[in-house]
Design a protein around this motif. Structure first.
Motif, short mmCIF file in Angstrom:
data_model
loop_
_atom_site.label_atom_id
_atom_site.label_comp_id
_atom_site.label_asym_id
_atom_site.label_seq_id
_atom_site.Cartn_x
_atom_site.Cartn_y
_atom_site.Cartn_z
N VAL A 57 0.85 -1.20 0.00
CA VAL A 57 0.00 0.00 0.00
C VAL A 57 0.88 1.24 0.00
CG1 VAL A 57 -1.60 1.38 1.39
CG2 VAL A 57 -2.05 -1.05 1.04
N ARG A 58 1.88 1.26 0.86
CA ARG A 58 2.79 2.41 0.95
C ARG A 58 3.49 2.65 -0.40
NH1 ARG A 58 7.37 2.26 5.36
NH2 ARG A 58 5.86 3.28 6.69
N THR A 59 3.97 1.58 -1.00
CA THR A 59 4.64 1.68 -2.31
C THR A 59 3.68 2.22 -3.37
OG1 THR A 59 6.14 -0.13 -1.76
CG2 THR A 59 5.85 0.38 -4.10
N ASN A 60 2.47 1.68 -3.41
CA ASN A 60 1.49 2.12 -4.41
C ASN A 60 1.07 3.57 -4.20
OD1 ASN A 60 1.61 -0.37 -5.60
ND2 ASN A 60 -0.22 -1.15 -4.62
N CYS A 61 0.94 3.98 -2.95
CA CYS A 61 0.58 5.37 -2.67
C CYS A 61 1.69 6.32 -3.11
CB CYS A 61 0.28 5.55 -1.18
SG CYS A 61 -1.31 4.86 -0.68
N ARG A 62 2.93 5.92 -2.91
CA ARG A 62 4.05 6.78 -3.32
C ARG A 62 4.17 6.87 -4.84
NH1 ARG A 62 8.58 5.21 1.14
NH2 ARG A 62 7.74 6.50 2.80
N LYS A 63 3.66 5.88 -5.55
CA LYS A 63 3.68 5.94 -7.02
C LYS A 63 2.77 7.05 -7.53
CE LYS A 63 4.78 1.11 -7.92
NZ LYS A 63 4.25 -0.17 -8.41
N VAL A 64 1.65 7.27 -6.85
CA VAL A 64 0.72 8.30 -7.29
C VAL A 64 0.97 9.66 -6.64
CG1 VAL A 64 -1.11 6.69 -7.91
CG2 VAL A 64 -1.08 7.68 -5.61
N GLU A 65 1.60 9.64 -5.48
CA GLU A 65 1.88 10.88 -4.75
C GLU A 65 3.18 10.67 -3.96
OE1 GLU A 65 1.62 14.59 -4.27
OE2 GLU A 65 0.05 13.57 -5.38
N ASP A 66 4.30 11.06 -4.57
CA ASP A 66 5.61 10.69 -4.03
C ASP A 66 5.98 11.34 -2.70
OD1 ASP A 66 6.05 13.21 -5.05
OD2 ASP A 66 7.84 12.67 -6.19
N ASP A 67 5.30 12.42 -2.31
CA ASP A 67 5.63 13.03 -1.03
C ASP A 67 4.67 12.66 0.09
OD1 ASP A 67 3.48 14.50 -1.95
OD2 ASP A 67 4.29 16.44 -1.34
N CYS A 68 3.82 11.67 -0.13
CA CYS A 68 2.91 11.21 0.92
C CYS A 68 3.62 10.20 1.82
CB CYS A 68 1.65 10.60 0.33
SG CYS A 68 1.92 8.96 -0.37
N GLU A 69 3.04 9.94 2.98
CA GLU A 69 3.60 8.96 3.88
C GLU A 69 2.46 8.23 4.59
OE1 GLU A 69 5.77 6.47 5.15
OE2 GLU A 69 7.13 8.09 4.64
N VAL A 70 2.61 6.92 4.68
CA VAL A 70 1.70 6.08 5.46
C VAL A 70 2.53 5.51 6.58
CG1 VAL A 70 0.16 4.09 5.46
CG2 VAL A 70 0.35 5.51 3.40
N PHE A 71 2.18 5.81 7.81
CA PHE A 71 2.94 5.34 8.96
C PHE A 71 2.42 3.98 9.41
CE2 PHE A 71 3.09 9.96 8.93
CZ PHE A 71 4.47 10.16 8.95
N ILE A 72 3.27 2.99 9.21
CA ILE A 72 2.89 1.60 9.54
C ILE A 72 3.34 1.27 10.94
CG2 ILE A 72 3.19 -0.80 8.88
CD1 ILE A 72 3.70 0.17 6.03
#
Length: 72
Positions: A57-72
């Motif tokens: 999920v984190r990888t896929n989110c960064r593909k569409v918005e590279d400066d986002c962060e998901v804290f796992i």
């Protein structure tokens, strides 16, 4: 199983992109991103490896918005 994660995202449009990317990730049954609360709720498919799925999920989110962060 549902889990809530803290996210860092700059705008509502970016949050929408992250939500779509998360929903398209294998092992995710459903995902909702709340921009105002800066949270992502992920519902996992039965038997899914939560940690592995969230890495994807984190990888896929960064593909569409590279400066986002998901804290796992």
């Amino acid at each position: 199983m549902k889990k809530t994660y803290k996210i860092d995202v700059d705008c509502a449009a970016c949050a929408d992109k992250m939500e779509v990317a998360a929903k398209r990730t294998d092992g995710v049954k459903n995902a909702t991103v709340n921009f105002m609360a800066l949270k992502m709720i992920v519902e996992f498919e039965d038997g899914a490896d939560v940690h592995s799925v969230m890495q994807n999920v984190r990888t896929n989110c960064r593909k569409v918005e590279d400066d986002c962060e998901v804290f796992i």
